[in-house]
Design a protein around this motif. Structure first.
Motif, PDB file in Angstrom:
ATOM      1  N   LEU A 159       0.802  -1.225   0.000  1.00 23.22           N
ATOM      2  CA  LEU A 159       0.000   0.000   0.000  1.00 23.22           C
ATOM      3  C   LEU A 159       0.835   1.274   0.000  1.00 23.22           C
ATOM      4  O   LEU A 159       0.497   2.248  -0.646  1.00 23.22           O
ATOM      5  CB  LEU A 159      -0.910   0.030   1.232  1.00 23.22           C
ATOM      6  N   GLU A 160       1.935   1.246   0.779  1.00 26.40           N
ATOM      7  CA  GLU A 160       2.709   2.481   0.949  1.00 26.40           C
ATOM      8  C   GLU A 160       3.745   2.677  -0.151  1.00 26.40           C
ATOM      9  O   GLU A 160       4.506   3.640  -0.124  1.00 26.40           O
ATOM     10  CB  GLU A 160       3.388   2.509   2.323  1.00 26.40           C
ATOM     11  N   TYR A 161       3.780   1.777  -1.130  1.00 28.09           N
ATOM     12  CA  TYR A 161       4.733   1.922  -2.227  1.00 28.09           C
ATOM     13  C   TYR A 161       4.229   3.000  -3.191  1.00 28.09           C
ATOM     14  O   TYR A 161       3.063   2.976  -3.607  1.00 28.09           O
ATOM     15  CB  TYR A 161       4.905   0.579  -2.944  1.00 28.09           C
ATOM     16  N   GLY A 162       5.124   3.923  -3.517  1.00 28.20           N
ATOM     17  CA  GLY A 162       4.699   5.095  -4.295  1.00 28.20           C
ATOM     18  C   GLY A 162       4.717   4.881  -5.797  1.00 28.20           C
ATOM     19  O   GLY A 162       5.560   5.421  -6.479  1.00 28.20           O
ATOM     20  N   ASN A 163       3.774   4.098  -6.304  1.00 32.91           N
ATOM     21  CA  ASN A 163       3.721   3.890  -7.760  1.00 32.91           C
ATOM     22  C   ASN A 163       2.539   4.643  -8.367  1.00 32.91           C
ATOM     23  O   ASN A 163       1.664   5.129  -7.657  1.00 32.91           O
ATOM     24  CB  ASN A 163       3.611   2.399  -8.073  1.00 32.91           C
ATOM     25  N   GLN A 164       2.535   4.724  -9.687  1.00 35.95           N
ATOM     26  CA  GLN A 164       1.419   5.368 -10.390  1.00 35.95           C
ATOM     27  C   GLN A 164       0.564   4.303 -11.056  1.00 35.95           C
ATOM     28  O   GLN A 164       1.086   3.378 -11.658  1.00 35.95           O
ATOM     29  CB  GLN A 164       1.957   6.338 -11.449  1.00 35.95           C
ATOM     30  N   ARG A 165      -0.769   4.456 -10.961  1.00 36.81           N
ATOM     31  CA  ARG A 165      -1.679   3.490 -11.578  1.00 36.81           C
ATOM     32  C   ARG A 165      -2.099   3.997 -12.948  1.00 36.81           C
ATOM     33  O   ARG A 165      -2.291   5.178 -13.146  1.00 36.81           O
ATOM     34  CB  ARG A 165      -2.895   3.291 -10.676  1.00 36.81           C
ATOM     35  N   ASN A 181       2.937  14.357 -16.586  1.00 35.67           N
ATOM     36  CA  ASN A 181       3.758  13.438 -15.789  1.00 35.67           C
ATOM     37  C   ASN A 181       5.227  13.833 -15.816  1.00 35.67           C
ATOM     38  O   ASN A 181       5.916  13.773 -14.797  1.00 35.67           O
ATOM     39  CB  ASN A 181       3.622  12.005 -16.315  1.00 35.67           C
ATOM     40  N   THR A 185       7.585   7.235   4.300  1.00 35.24           N
ATOM     41  CA  THR A 185       6.839   6.018   3.977  1.00 35.24           C
ATOM     42  C   THR A 185       6.053   5.558   5.195  1.00 35.24           C
ATOM     43  O   THR A 185       4.868   5.234   5.102  1.00 35.24           O
ATOM     44  CB  THR A 185       7.806   4.897   3.516  1.00 35.24           C
ATOM     45  N   GLY A 211       3.023   7.345   5.838  1.00 31.89           N
ATOM     46  CA  GLY A 211       1.999   7.197   4.794  1.00 31.89           C
ATOM     47  C   GLY A 211       1.945   8.377   3.848  1.00 31.89           C
ATOM     48  O   GLY A 211       0.907   8.663   3.269  1.00 31.89           O
ATOM     49  N   TYR A 250       4.805   9.028   1.542  1.00 30.99           N
ATOM     50  CA  TYR A 250       5.626   8.844   0.346  1.00 30.99           C
ATOM     51  C   TYR A 250       4.846   8.249  -0.833  1.00 30.99           C
ATOM     52  O   TYR A 250       5.134   8.552  -1.987  1.00 30.99           O
ATOM     53  CB  TYR A 250       6.873   7.984   0.625  1.00 30.99           C
ATOM     54  N   ASP A 251       3.830   7.408  -0.556  1.00 29.85           N
ATOM     55  CA  ASP A 251       3.044   6.859  -1.674  1.00 29.85           C
ATOM     56  C   ASP A 251       2.297   7.973  -2.395  1.00 29.85           C
ATOM     57  O   ASP A 251       2.090   7.914  -3.602  1.00 29.85           O
ATOM     58  CB  ASP A 251       2.094   5.744  -1.203  1.00 29.85           C
ATOM     59  N   GLY A 300       4.832   9.701  -4.512  1.00 29.88           N
ATOM     60  CA  GLY A 300       5.094   8.838  -5.669  1.00 29.88           C
ATOM     61  C   GLY A 300       3.993   8.895  -6.699  1.00 29.88           C
ATOM     62  O   GLY A 300       4.242   8.838  -7.898  1.00 29.88           O
ATOM     63  N   LYS A 301       2.759   9.000  -6.221  1.00 33.09           N
ATOM     64  CA  LYS A 301       1.611   9.060  -7.130  1.00 33.09           C
ATOM     65  C   LYS A 301       1.685  10.316  -8.005  1.00 33.09           C
ATOM     66  O   LYS A 301       1.386  10.283  -9.186  1.00 33.09           O
ATOM     67  CB  LYS A 301       0.329   9.078  -6.296  1.00 33.09           C
ATOM     68  N   VAL A 302       2.120  11.415  -7.390  1.00 29.87           N
ATOM     69  CA  VAL A 302       2.229  12.674  -8.135  1.00 29.87           C
ATOM     70  C   VAL A 302       3.520  12.698  -8.943  1.00 29.87           C
ATOM     71  O   VAL A 302       3.533  13.034 -10.127  1.00 29.87           O
ATOM     72  CB  VAL A 302       2.190  13.880  -7.156  1.00 29.87           C
ATOM     73  N   GLY A 303       4.614  12.313  -8.298  1.00 27.87           N
ATOM     74  CA  GLY A 303       5.931  12.513  -8.895  1.00 27.87           C
ATOM     75  C   GLY A 303       6.395  11.420  -9.837  1.00 27.87           C
ATOM     76  O   GLY A 303       7.311  11.641 -10.626  1.00 27.87           O
ATOM     77  N   GLY A 304       5.813  10.221  -9.760  1.00 29.74           N
ATOM     78  CA  GLY A 304       6.222   9.126 -10.633  1.00 29.74           C
ATOM     79  C   GLY A 304       7.705   8.821 -10.508  1.00 29.74           C
ATOM     80  O   GLY A 304       8.220   8.630  -9.403  1.00 29.74           O
ATOM     81  N   ASN A 311      11.706   3.848   0.062  1.00 33.69           N
ATOM     82  CA  ASN A 311      10.267   3.563   0.000  1.00 33.69           C
ATOM     83  C   ASN A 311      10.003   2.141  -0.477  1.00 33.69           C
ATOM     84  O   ASN A 311       9.150   1.431   0.062  1.00 33.69           O
ATOM     85  CB  ASN A 311       9.591   4.583  -0.932  1.00 33.69           C
TER      86      ASN A 311
END
Lengths: 338, 149
Positions: A153-159, B25, B73, B76, B78-79, B82-86, B98
């Motif tokens: 869950l906490e892994y920062g990936n893009q969907r 992106n 991380t 809660g 860093y995800d 990551g979602k924004v920054g890729g 992370n």
């Protein structure tokens, strides 16, 4: 002689079993979605006091089953069978939910198609004279599905935009030989259709051909056409799969524009950032047992085709280069017996 | 469906997927990655000012950035970065932290041995294997062509 069988893949029930009660429990995100008023219980915390996501999912399913049974003014002892399934390995949510229920249990795996798989089999058990009352249930949990199929869950990936969001929730349906409807009148069992889609973040496209195949077969077997239905709904094709079904069904000569939708598209709002929409066994379960059942009881719909769709995806087989097989099972729910 | 072959369907389905917002992106990856590296540079400058030699500054900066990545991380956060920054969030060393801390947190329910320890490198493992592996190959090439000079 299989006298209740019509066409190639459909059964017509002689004494259609009645849905006598349902119950739905959803997580906080689903509880903020457009269908929030139709759910019986909305959790504030998706862990629900449990130590792990898997244990939480099992509890959600167990409580949904218990509540559906008591909604029907029955007890566990009145249930001849429990038919349940979920997405996790060894369908653990269902096993551990069934552990304390003490109802004869069949565990099912049909990925996200399990809700209508269980209702099809349940209806056959009742119409066949093997049961008076039984309960069907499925569940899914966003976090338990993520860790099994995707990333922590906490892994920062893009969907990707075609990716879907697993619904946290469970729906349970009590079927009975005695009841005043709505009734399950037909069940069309799907075949596995695999058009070679390999992308696990594009399940809608992987499942859509199975959905189309089951729809076409259902119309051919039953003689029904789309205009005989007030609503046709698929399980979790999401926005991508829904668009494919609409377009390819039109090519086959069926215009579904005004009566077809998808539970995955309906369960979340576009602002909830779920990309292509909801998915998971719980998706069709909560929309069917929440929105569709309640609106049928109010009289908004009198005949609905519900077709839960499953992407029978295994990360292992996928990594070995295999594509994702799809399946779709359809049932006709009718306020009248025939 | 029978009149459509698999290849045609896959091509058709491909077109139904909304296109990724590449330009957005790339810009966000540049900004987020740049911001993380700017923090790294500030840490570096601060360590240098406090009199550490060059080698210690390099290790000290890495240690502090890994800590920041792990800490965010754990909180809660860093995800979401990551979602924004890729790739802007994944490539710097904070992204590596992370990738290790997130499975460690996730799998603690399966215990310290079969959970945390066994799953620790599920994401970062391949990076380590091929990162270390390619450095060995480059090292051998260096040795062969320069004879160690």
């Amino acid at each position: 002689m299989a006298i209740k069988r019509i066409g190639s893949q459909t059964v017509k029930f002689q004494n259609p079993p009645s849905i006598i009660s349902t119950y739905t429990i959803v997580g906080p995100k689903e509880g903020e979605g457009p269908l929030k008023d139709y759910f019986d219980m909305i959790l504030e915390d998706d862990m629900w006091g449990q130590e792990s996501f898997e244990k939480s999912e099992a509890k959600i399913q167990e409580e949904a089953i218990k509540a559906a049974i008591s909604n029907g003014k029955l007890t566990n002892q009145d249930m001849d069978y429990l038919l349940a399934g979920d997405l996790l390995n060894q369908i653990v949510s269902s096993t551990y939910s069934a552990r304390s229920l003490s109802i004869p249990y069949y565990g099912l795996f049909g990925a996200c198609s399990t809700m209508t798989e269980s209702l099809s089999l349940g209806a056959m058990l009742i119409d066949g004279g093997f049961a008076d009352n039984l309960v069907c249930a499925t569940s899914s949990h966003f976090s338990s599905a993520e860790r099994q199929f995707r990333f922590p869950l906490e892994y920062g990936n893009q969907r990707k935009f075609s990716a879907q969001w697993t619904v946290t929730g469970s729906g349970a349906t009590v079927l009975s030989a005695n009841g005043n409807g709505p009734y399950i009148t037909y069940a069309t069992t799907g075949k596995i259709i695999d058009m070679g889609v390999k992308e696990a973040d594009n399940m809608g496209a992987a499942m859509a051909p199975a959905a189309i195949d089951t729809l076409l077969t259902h119309f051919k077997d039953t003689g029904y056409s789309p205009k005989d239905y007030d609503l046709i709904v698929s399980g979790d094709l999401g926005k991508v799969g829904k668009a494919i079904v609409l377009e390819l069904m039109k090519k086959e000569g069926y215009d579904l524009t005004d009566i077809y939708t998808d539970c995955g598209v309906e369960v979340f709002d576009i602002q909830q950032d779920t990309h292509a929409g909801g998915s998971g066994c719980g998706c069709a379960a909560v929309v069917l047992n929440g929105y569709i059942y309640k609106e049928m009881m109010k009289g908004k719909f009198s005949r609905v085709l519900v077709m839960a769709t499953g992407a029978l995806h295994s990360p292992t087989m996928n990594q070995q280069g295999e594509s994702i097989p799809g399946i779709a099972h359809a049932i006709t729910i009718d306020v009248n017996k025939d | 469906m029978e009149n459509m072959n698999k290849k045609d369907y896959q091509k058709y389905a491909e077109k139904k997927i909304p296109k990724p917002t590449y330009l957005k992106n790339i810009i966000l990856a540049f900004l987020v990655g740049g911001a993380i590296c700017t923090v790294g540079q500030m840490v570096r400058a601060w360590l240098t000012k406090n009199g550490l030699d060059e080698k210690s500054v390099a290790s000290g900066t890495a240690i502090i950035m890994v800590f920041i990545g792990s800490f965010l991380t754990g909180l809660g956060v860093y995800d979401k970065i990551g979602k924004v920054g890729g790739a802007g969030a994944a490539v710097p060393i904070t992204g590596f932290a992370n990738a290790i801390v997130s499975p460690a947190m996730e799998f603690k329910t399966e215990g310290l041995i079969f959970g945390v320890a066994a799953k620790l490198f599920t994401i970062a493992g391949p990076v380590l294997v091929y990162g270390v592996g390619s450095s060995i190959v480059v090292g051998i090439l260096h040795l062969l062509f320069t004879r160690g000079r």
